[in-house]
Design a protein around this motif. Structure first.
Motif, PDB file in Angstrom:
ATOM      1  N   ASP A 156       0.869  -1.179   0.000  1.00 40.53           N
ATOM      2  CA  ASP A 156       0.000   0.000   0.000  1.00 40.53           C
ATOM      3  C   ASP A 156       0.903   1.226   0.000  1.00 40.53           C
ATOM      4  N   ARG A 170       0.169   4.246   0.255  1.00 42.13           N
ATOM      5  CA  ARG A 170      -0.260   5.282   1.206  1.00 42.13           C
ATOM      6  C   ARG A 170       0.350   5.063   2.581  1.00 42.13           C
ATOM      7  N   THR A 171       0.548   3.785   2.956  1.00 42.25           N
ATOM      8  CA  THR A 171       0.929   3.487   4.341  1.00 42.25           C
ATOM      9  C   THR A 171       2.231   2.704   4.484  1.00 42.25           C
ATOM     10  N   TRP A 220       1.048  -3.712   3.933  1.00 45.81           N
ATOM     11  CA  TRP A 220       0.321  -4.524   2.963  1.00 45.81           C
ATOM     12  C   TRP A 220      -1.135  -4.102   2.887  1.00 45.81           C
ATOM     13  N   GLN A 221      -1.733  -4.338   1.749  1.00 45.68           N
ATOM     14  CA  GLN A 221      -3.176  -4.220   1.603  1.00 45.68           C
ATOM     15  C   GLN A 221      -3.672  -5.490   0.929  1.00 45.68           C
ATOM     16  N   ASP A 239      -6.975  -7.419  -1.215  1.00 46.99           N
ATOM     17  CA  ASP A 239      -8.153  -7.211  -2.057  1.00 46.99           C
ATOM     18  C   ASP A 239      -9.046  -8.439  -1.948  1.00 46.99           C
ATOM     19  N   ILE A 279     -10.946  -3.282  -0.768  1.00 45.71           N
ATOM     20  CA  ILE A 279      -9.548  -3.189  -0.360  1.00 45.71           C
ATOM     21  C   ILE A 279      -9.470  -3.062   1.161  1.00 45.71           C
ATOM     22  N   TRP A 320      -7.116  -2.120   4.019  1.00 45.42           N
ATOM     23  CA  TRP A 320      -5.876  -1.372   4.157  1.00 45.42           C
ATOM     24  C   TRP A 320      -5.880  -0.622   5.493  1.00 45.42           C
TER      25      TRP A 320
END
Length: 193
Positions: free
Chosen positions: A154, A156-157, A160-161, A163, A168, A170
């Motif tokens: 991810d 943004r962070t 991990w994200q 699906d 999603i 996250w």
């Protein structure tokens, strides 16, 4: 995959061996969530998530675990997680077998300090009981979440994200999930050895 009884026993043992890190950040609001584990009739384990509505004050539309703010009347963070689970998805506290506690996770965007608890719930009892907070319930196969090929970084962070059918997972939920999956990967690695 391990048999249900063996998996529950190993999760309980792994969680009891750990000393969860707790927060002393007095600026953050305290919250608690339940990480619900359930088994389908074929014995396959799943994790239950909720998708938040757009009517809630924070994390609109996000995938989350059932839970929320700890209230003064809650006897403990675990009691808060169980109360919130009953309010959101109708799973009563007496229907939950609490297996243990994970490490707290802070979410600075909404200023929450989240204490997660892993618990087994019966299959088929969860249903939306707060349509103001919960848009839908997702039950995700544990095998899907454990597959390293099905997770992505991810941006943004820097975590991990995951699906699941276009939803999603996250943020703080993914961090909590990743902690549990790390424990489970150790179980399955030692089981295979």
């Amino acid at each position: 995959m391990l048999e249900q009884g063996e998996l529950l026993q190993l999760i309980r043992a792994r969680l009891s061996e750990r000393v969860p890190i707790v927060s002393n950040d007095s600026v953050l609001r305290r919250a608690a969530v339940l990480v619900p584990l359930l088994f389908k009739p074929d014995g396959e384990p799943y994790l239950l998530f909720t998708q938040r509505t757009h009517d809630v004050p924070t994390h609109k539309g996000h995938i989350s675990f059932p839970g929320g703010a700890i209230e003064a009347a809650d006897a403990s963070p675990c009691a808060a997680a169980l109360r919130e689970t009953a309010e959101e998805v109708g799973v009563l506290p007496e229907q939950v077998e609490v297996l243990g506690q994970l490490t707290y996770h802070a979410t600075h965007s909404a200023m929450f300090d989240i204490t997660p608890f892993v618990g087994m719930i019966p299959d088929g009892v969860a249903h939306i009981t707060s349509d103001r907070e919960v848009a839908r319930i997702l039950e995700v196969p544990l095998a899907h979440l454990l597959d390293p090929e099905l997770r992505q970084p991810d941006v943004r962070t820097s975590h991990w994200q995951y699906d699941w059918q276009g939803a999603i997972i996250w943020g703080a939920t993914a961090r909590i999930l990743n902690e549990l999956l790390t424990i489970l990967c150790l179980l399955y690695t030692s089981d295979a050895a």
